[in-house]
Design a protein around this motif. Structure first.
Motif, PDB file in Angstrom:
ATOM      1  N   LEU A  31     -11.878  -1.062  -3.471  1.00 47.78           N
ATOM      2  CA  LEU A  31     -10.729  -0.805  -4.339  1.00 47.78           C
ATOM      3  C   LEU A  31      -9.735  -1.950  -4.418  1.00 47.78           C
ATOM      4  CD1 LEU A  31      -9.945   2.861  -3.202  1.00 47.78           C
ATOM      5  CD2 LEU A  31     -11.445   2.103  -5.056  1.00 47.78           C
ATOM      6  N   MET A  32      -9.490  -2.639  -3.305  1.00 44.14           N
ATOM      7  CA  MET A  32      -8.338  -3.530  -3.236  1.00 44.14           C
ATOM      8  C   MET A  32      -8.661  -5.016  -3.312  1.00 44.14           C
ATOM      9  SD  MET A  32      -5.966  -1.352  -3.074  1.00 44.14           S
ATOM     10  CE  MET A  32      -5.818   0.402  -2.743  1.00 44.14           C
TER      11      MET A  32
ATOM     12  N   VAL B 265      -2.741   1.369  -8.752  1.00 46.67           N
ATOM     13  CA  VAL B 265      -3.974   1.598  -7.994  1.00 46.67           C
ATOM     14  C   VAL B 265      -3.665   2.262  -6.659  1.00 46.67           C
ATOM     15  CG1 VAL B 265      -5.896   0.465  -6.833  1.00 46.67           C
ATOM     16  CG2 VAL B 265      -5.258  -0.236  -9.136  1.00 46.67           C
ATOM     17  N   THR B 266      -2.635   1.789  -5.955  1.00 57.14           N
ATOM     18  CA  THR B 266      -2.317   2.397  -4.667  1.00 57.14           C
ATOM     19  C   THR B 266      -1.725   3.797  -4.829  1.00 57.14           C
ATOM     20  OG1 THR B 266      -0.178   1.240  -4.678  1.00 57.14           O
ATOM     21  CG2 THR B 266      -1.997   0.194  -3.519  1.00 57.14           C
TER      22      THR B 266
ATOM     23  N   SER C 287      -1.301  -3.255  -9.209  1.00 54.75           N
ATOM     24  CA  SER C 287      -1.532  -2.932  -7.804  1.00 54.75           C
ATOM     25  C   SER C 287      -0.789  -1.675  -7.393  1.00 54.75           C
ATOM     26  CB  SER C 287      -1.102  -4.110  -6.920  1.00 54.75           C
ATOM     27  OG  SER C 287       0.284  -4.358  -7.047  1.00 54.75           O
TER      28      SER C 287
ATOM     29  N   VAL D 225      -7.508   4.794  -9.933  1.00 54.80           N
ATOM     30  CA  VAL D 225      -7.948   3.603  -9.203  1.00 54.80           C
ATOM     31  C   VAL D 225      -8.937   2.803 -10.040  1.00 54.80           C
ATOM     32  CG1 VAL D 225      -9.269   2.814  -7.212  1.00 54.80           C
ATOM     33  CG2 VAL D 225      -7.504   4.553  -6.922  1.00 54.80           C
TER      34      VAL D 225
ATOM     35  N   GLY E  42      -2.693   5.778  -7.195  1.00 51.70           N
ATOM     36  CA  GLY E  42      -3.912   6.557  -7.440  1.00 51.70           C
ATOM     37  C   GLY E  42      -4.621   6.903  -6.146  1.00 51.70           C
ATOM     38  N   LEU E  43      -4.683   5.935  -5.217  1.00 51.75           N
ATOM     39  CA  LEU E  43      -5.273   6.217  -3.904  1.00 51.75           C
ATOM     40  C   LEU E  43      -4.450   7.255  -3.158  1.00 51.75           C
ATOM     41  CD1 LEU E  43      -7.407   5.513  -1.778  1.00 51.75           C
ATOM     42  CD2 LEU E  43      -5.898   3.655  -1.001  1.00 51.75           C
TER      43      LEU E  43
ATOM     44  N   ASN F 178       0.834  -1.199   0.000  1.00 51.47           N
ATOM     45  CA  ASN F 178       0.000   0.000   0.000  1.00 51.47           C
ATOM     46  C   ASN F 178       0.875   1.258   0.000  1.00 51.47           C
ATOM     47  OD1 ASN F 178      -2.110   1.785   0.172  1.00 51.47           O
ATOM     48  ND2 ASN F 178      -2.464   1.459   2.349  1.00 51.47           N
TER      49      ASN F 178
END
Length: 680
Positions: A84-85, A99-100, A96, A591, A102-103, A36
């Motif tokens: 999301l995850m 996406v993280t 992955s 995300v 983006g978060l 993360n």
């Protein structure tokens, strides 16, 4: 001795906060295989929430702490996991990570939108109360932090060793599928891990507020220092992570206290965790390939050479005509968009084609700009030398960690970007500290200077077109197919004798060289470069917009470059709150689209084809890979005989090594070893 004891206590206090944050990070990764990168940003948002409850609303600080850590943070972690995850651990590492990231950016934008920049003060717990220990006065807040770190470590040990859910969590570390076969619930394990990890990140952020004050980036990046402790524990070992965090805090305190004063040493103190992180990554054991993992990523069809040249020529013509009616400020903005698009082309090669995520592309661009500024020459040899220097540095970054893949390689680029930002781009010794930035000449061609802004803008469009045509040529060739095969299944390529390490250094050199060329042209466009142009934080929206617009396509890089150019324009025109809202939108879009790196370009192509089929103009869309055959039925349109081939899925790339066929319309006959490596 008094100073040594003082620095030791300060270091233990900071290391205890690192230990709490790193424990949550390791807990999430060990049970879900998702690293993360937004862990610090989540702690930052929870810290602002604590301020909102304790100061703005007026709740008692202790009650606000319990409310945030035990209720709000776990619920937020559960929502993030569910929405999301979930299932992201089985996706490619590049997905992955995007996406993280983006978060990460979305949470920073959320904080800037909800809590506009202002002075916010949070008093330490117990106020200014202190206790004397050996002639030193230690604040109760520092003692509380160290006690809580010990309590967290003991509680996690009890959870993992003495409870049923802890047993399931340890089983999930080894094999989540096997855990499910024995009646365990990997989903429940992931939920508990995300809830606990978010709570620990929130606790660390709240405890660090008195030291750092409420700042979006200081809180976020200081918690990121916990990455070093997490990597020391190999992202699995909680006791080793805890000890590493304490040692990191003490070492950082000693270096801050005993290093000489001066510009270089002041900047060096802030990057001690990044130096240690980079060193740890260099000496980590090689990463074992995960057998059986074949993860194809369908992509839009690759255009032919004729279409590529036609599109590139059309872009140059459009820019040339449009520049005639542009003002000077508009020309500068359009040129900046083209330069950003070139940097994103380096991500197309690195991330889109090969699946590696870099968070230091702006740093490579800065190296190119710095080199040409130091040479102070507008000749082509100076430009070529600047590009070569950036490419060599990119190769040197990849060389020590070429044994590593995915996550560790991304962390190495992030650490390198931090080091370049603090030690080079923020240093007055390299000229970036001047009031007008570092002056740089505008490159010329065969002794003819490109002094006119309009001429220079057209030249930027031509360079982008040439780079795009070259990338597409690489993608159609054997080297491009090798990159796709290695992205989809490194283990399969390794069994076939295709060593990915031989290509990784060349790949990073090529990508860094493209970014370095963009940096040279950027410095020429502005006739100078500033210390804020190449900050590592700016590499995050660069990566996200490339993914949102389509990191697998040249057109996606072009759209993303102009979108990135508009960010500071929107922020300067509407204030930080609107700029934060824009970052929030970009983060949420990344995300949402992070699982499909083709981005908006893929949606546009798919939607366009659907529209053509709707209006009955499918034949007008141009020749397809199955020309002369009915692709929907798998039959020859002339004879009506069954060809024995199934129709390709919409939006798939017949040259990506994912969907096996005996022939490839855009690439010619397929190399047998690549076909096996991409589809085994």
């Amino acid at each position: 001795m008094t100073d040594l004891l003082t620095f030791t206590i300060v270091g233990l206090f900071t290391g205890a906060a690192y230990a709490i944050a790193a424990s949550g990070l390791v807990l999430v990764y060990a049970t879900t295989k998702v690293f993360n990168l937004a862990h610090g940003a989540m702690g930052m948002v929870m810290s602002f929430t604590f301020w909102q409850l304790s100061v703005a609303v007026g709740l008692q600080p202790w009650f606000a702490l319990l409310l945030v850590v035990l209720v709000i943070a776990p619920v937020f972690g559960l929502v993030v996991e569910r929405v999301l995850m979930r299932g992201l651990g089985a996706a490619p590492v590049s997905v992955s990570l995007v996406v993280t990231v983006g978060l990460f950016v979305g949470l920073v934008g959320l904080a800037q939108t909800v809590w506009p920049p202002d002075s916010r003060i949070v008093e330490p717990f117990f106020g200014a109360a202190e206790v004397e220990i050996g002639g030193l006065f230690v604040g109760y807040h520092q003692i509380l932090t160290m006690v809580l770190a010990v309590v967290v470590a003991a509680s996690l040990y009890f959870l993992l060793e003495r409870t049923r859910i802890g047993l399931a969590m340890r089983g999930s570390v080894d094999d989540p599928t096997l855990l499910g076969l024995y009646g365990g619930s990997p989903v429940r394990v992931a939920q508990v891990s995300w809830a606990l990890g978010t709570s620990l990140g929130a606790l660390a952020g709240i405890l660090l507020i008195p030291l750092l004050s409420l700042d979006y980036f200081q809180l976020t990046f200081l918690v990121i220092n916990a990455y070093t402790a997490a990597v020391l524990g190999r992202l699995r070992n909680l006791p080793l992570t805890f000890v590493g965090a304490l040692l990191l805090g003490v070492l950082q305190a000693y270096l801050v206290g005993y290093l000489p004063t001066g510009d270089l040493f002041m900047n060096l103190r802030t990057v001690i965790p990044m130096l240690l992180l980079f060193g740890l990554l260099i000496f980590l054991p090689p990463v074992r390939f995960r057998l059986g993992q074949i993860r194809g990523v369908p992509a839009p069809p690759v255009p032919s050479l004729v279409r590529s040249v036609a599109a590139g020529s059309g872009l140059v013509l459009v820019v040339a005509v449009a520049s005639l009616s542009m003002s000077d400020s508009t020309i500068l903005q359009a040129g900046t968009g083209l330069v950003f698009a070139m940097i994103m082309l380096s991500l197309v090669l690195l991330t889109g084609y090969s699946g590696h995520v870099s968070l230091a592309q702006l740093s490579f661009a800065g190296i190119g700009a710095l080199t040409v500024a130091q040479l102070n020459s507008s000749s082509l040899w100076a430009l070529g030398l600047a590009v070569l220097v950036a490419a060599v540095v990119g190769g040197l970054v990849a060389l020590p960690v070429m044994r590593l893949t995915g996550l560790y390689l991304t962390l190495a680029t992030f650490a390198f970007g931090q080091l370049m930002d603090r030690l080079v781009f923020q240093s007055e010794k390299f000229g970036f500290g001047q009031s007008n930035g570092l002056p740089a000449p505008r490159p010329g061609i065969f002794g003819t200077g490109l002094g006119g802004d309009r001429v220079y803008l057209v030249m930027l469009a031509a360079v982008f077109a040439v780079l795009g045509i070259g990338l597409l040529a690489v993608r159609r060739g054997r080297y491009g197919r090798l990159l796709i095969a290695m992205r989809d299944s490194p283990a399969a390529c390794d069994t076939l004798g295709l060593d990915p390490r031989r290509f990784k250094v060349l790949l990073f050199m090529s990508s860094a060289g493209i970014a370095g060329l963009a940096g040279v042209l950027w410095a020429g466009l502005r006739q100078g470069a500033g210390s804020s142009d190449f900050q590592v934080m700016a590499s995050l929206p660069l990566l996200l917009l490339a993914v949102v617009c389509g990191v697998t396509t040249v057109s996606g890089a072009l759209i993303g470059g102009f979108a990135l150019m508009l960010l500071p324009v929107i922020q300067s025109s509407n204030g930080n709150a609107v700029g934060g809202a824009v970052l929030l939108v970009i983060g949420l879009a990344a995300v949402g689209l992070g699982r499909d790196p083709n981005g908006l370009v893929s949606f546009a192509i798919t939607g366009g084809r659907a529209l053509l089929r709707t209006v009955g103009l499918e034949a007008a869309a141009g020749p397809t890979a199955g020309a002369g055959r009915d692709s929907s039925a798998g039959k020859d349109s002339t004879t009506g005989r069954d060809t024995g081939q199934s129709a390709p899925a919409p939006g798939t790339d017949q040259a990506d090594g994912v969907h096996p066929r005996s022939t490839d319309a855009s690439d010619g006959p397929r190399n047998e070893e690549v076909r096996a490596g991409g589809t085994a």
